[in-house]
Motif scaffolding. Structure first.
Motif, PDB file in Angstrom:
ATOM      1  N   ASN A 210       0.864  -1.176   0.000  1.00 52.95           N
ATOM      2  CA  ASN A 210       0.000   0.000   0.000  1.00 52.95           C
ATOM      3  C   ASN A 210       0.900   1.226   0.000  1.00 52.95           C
ATOM      4  OD1 ASN A 210      -2.507   1.300   0.028  1.00 52.95           O
ATOM      5  ND2 ASN A 210      -2.395   1.625   2.240  1.00 52.95           N
ATOM      6  N   ARG A 226      -8.393 -11.351   6.749  1.00 57.04           N
ATOM      7  CA  ARG A 226      -8.570 -10.025   7.376  1.00 57.04           C
ATOM      8  C   ARG A 226      -9.534  -9.203   6.515  1.00 57.04           C
ATOM      9  NH1 ARG A 226      -2.242  -8.401   8.459  1.00 57.04           N
ATOM     10  NH2 ARG A 226      -1.502 -10.491   8.961  1.00 57.04           N
ATOM     11  N   ASP A 228     -12.116  -7.091   6.957  1.00 54.00           N
ATOM     12  CA  ASP A 228     -12.314  -5.650   7.167  1.00 54.00           C
ATOM     13  C   ASP A 228     -11.113  -4.848   6.694  1.00 54.00           C
ATOM     14  OD1 ASP A 228     -14.722  -5.151   8.110  1.00 54.00           O
ATOM     15  OD2 ASP A 228     -14.159  -4.826  10.216  1.00 54.00           O
ATOM     16  N   TRP A 229      -9.946  -5.361   7.040  1.00 55.42           N
ATOM     17  CA  TRP A 229      -8.701  -4.658   6.714  1.00 55.42           C
ATOM     18  C   TRP A 229      -8.491  -4.606   5.201  1.00 55.42           C
ATOM     19  CZ3 TRP A 229      -3.798  -6.646   4.958  1.00 55.42           C
ATOM     20  CH2 TRP A 229      -2.766  -5.709   5.019  1.00 55.42           C
ATOM     21  N   LYS A 231     -10.756  -4.695   2.940  1.00 58.70           N
ATOM     22  CA  LYS A 231     -11.725  -3.750   2.382  1.00 58.70           C
ATOM     23  C   LYS A 231     -11.260  -2.312   2.598  1.00 58.70           C
ATOM     24  CE  LYS A 231     -16.049  -6.288   2.589  1.00 58.70           C
ATOM     25  NZ  LYS A 231     -17.344  -6.338   3.271  1.00 58.70           N
ATOM     26  N   SER A 232     -10.619  -2.073   3.742  1.00 57.22           N
ATOM     27  CA  SER A 232     -10.147  -0.701   4.015  1.00 57.22           C
ATOM     28  C   SER A 232      -9.057  -0.296   3.032  1.00 57.22           C
ATOM     29  CB  SER A 232      -9.646  -0.580   5.462  1.00 57.22           C
ATOM     30  OG  SER A 232      -8.370  -1.204   5.570  1.00 57.22           O
ATOM     31  N   LEU A 233      -8.421  -1.303   2.394  1.00 51.47           N
ATOM     32  CA  LEU A 233      -7.396  -1.011   1.378  1.00 51.47           C
ATOM     33  C   LEU A 233      -8.005  -1.032  -0.030  1.00 51.47           C
ATOM     34  CD1 LEU A 233      -4.386  -3.252   2.536  1.00 51.47           C
ATOM     35  CD2 LEU A 233      -4.643  -0.797   2.829  1.00 51.47           C
ATOM     36  N   ASN A 234      -9.333  -1.074  -0.092  1.00 51.32           N
ATOM     37  CA  ASN A 234     -10.012  -1.164  -1.397  1.00 51.32           C
ATOM     38  C   ASN A 234      -9.758  -2.481  -2.109  1.00 51.32           C
ATOM     39  OD1 ASN A 234     -11.588   1.013  -1.731  1.00 51.32           O
ATOM     40  ND2 ASN A 234      -9.890   2.322  -2.427  1.00 51.32           N
ATOM     41  N   GLU A 242     -15.530 -13.743   2.710  1.00 52.67           N
ATOM     42  CA  GLU A 242     -16.417 -12.665   3.138  1.00 52.67           C
ATOM     43  C   GLU A 242     -17.736 -13.245   3.674  1.00 52.67           C
ATOM     44  OE1 GLU A 242     -16.867  -9.714   0.144  1.00 52.67           O
ATOM     45  OE2 GLU A 242     -17.936  -8.363   1.498  1.00 52.67           O
TER      46      GLU A 242
END
Ligand code: ADP
Length: 284
Positions: A210, A226, A228-229, A231-234, A242
């Motif tokens: 990233n 991970r 959620d994590w 997804k937070s990185l797109n 999921e």
């Protein structure tokens, strides 16, 4: 081993560094997926592995050869073969066999040895019988296999593939991925840049980038669970992972590091069997 030591790179002056002091090691016989959002530096990093780009700061060494050394360039390119998204750009020959023969021919090997290497490489990728075909008449998947045959004819230690399946149909994708796994099992290091987490799941190791940095490095089970994590990185986690994660959120307790449909079905079946058992036990 490919050793990356404090690698920093930028394309233009005043640009924010595209790679920021990266340190990592890639091994022969290991399948490494490199994932990360668009523009995070994945392609820039792998272009350093076969000296397509020179480090601005730091070093990259391929089995002890520094990519800054001009005299090692040909040997580094032989050891680290690279294929990009669009194999059309890498087709040189007028026929399949001529295309595969190009690399070993350039090494100045005797004709019989070139022939042997071409035949073996075509056999490995499953293109025996395609020798006289025009490369441009092949399907997208076959062109990727042809590009892989071209690399294999050079006996590489590593193969770097950058989004190799993005324009392929499911059958083409499957044959390319199966071949990459097979080559890994034969001892070649596979480095696979992908934005597809389902594909990353087949690797031994996943490196997450990233903004020019490596932000995680571990097994697919560890990294891809991970949700959620990611997804937070797109990044889109594998669909099945999921689903399991959502089931957990809904109170159905399952291990979250599951990313194959078969494994998920087995765990859900086991869970429902244990629920049935406990209902039966509690019956008067
Ligand atoms: P990724 O492969 O993760 O999508 P890239 O390595 O292609 O990322 O790009 C990383 C960053 O470098 C992006 O911001 C991109 O715009 C920039 N970049 C890539 N190639 C060039 C170039 N030739 N000149 C200037 N900037 C570039």
């Amino acid at each position: 081993m490919i050793r990356v030591k404090n690698l920093t790179f930028l394309y233009e002056k005043n640009q924010e560094p595209v790679l920021k002091a990266i340190n990592t090691t890639l091994n022969e016989g290991e399948y490494t997926a490199i994932i990360g959002p668009n523009g995070c530096g994945k392609t820039t990093l792998v272009k350093h592995f076969n000296a397509l780009l020179p480090p601005l700061e730091g070093d990259v060494e391929v089995n002890g050869l520094n990519t800054r050394s001009k005299k090692s360039l040909l040997e580094i390119r032989r050891q680290v073969g690279m294929i990009f998204q669009n194999p059309d750009n890498q087709i040189i020959g007028m026929s399949v066999e001529e295309d595969v023969a190009f690399g070993p021919g350039n090494l100045g090997l005797p004709a019989a040895e070139v022939r042997k290497r071409v035949d073996l490489a075509l056999e490995k990728v499953g293109l025996t019988g395609f020798e006289t075909r025009a490369p441009h008449s092949l399907s997208g998947g076959e062109k990727q296999l042809l590009a892989l045959a071209g690399l294999l004819s050079m006996n590489p230690s590593y193969i770097v593939v950058d989004e190799p399946t993005s324009s392929l149909d499911p059958a083409g994708k499957e044959s390319v991925l199966a071949l990459l796994l097979q080559l890994k099992n034969q001892g070649i290091g596979i480095i696979h840049v992908t934005h597809n987490m389902e594909e990353a799941a087949i690797a031994d190791r996943v490196i997450v980038m990233n903004q020019g940095e490596i932000v995680a490095d571990g097994s697919p089970r560890n990294i891809l669970s991970r949700v959620d994590w990611l997804k937070s990185l797109n990044l889109a986690p594998p669909k099945i992972t999921e689903l399991i994660w959502e089931l957990n959120q809904a109170g159905i307790k399952l291990e979250t590091n599951i990313f194959s449909i078969k494994e998920a079905a087995e765990k859900i079946a086991a869970l429902s069997a244990s629920v049935k058992d406990s209902i039966n036990c509690n019956m008067p």
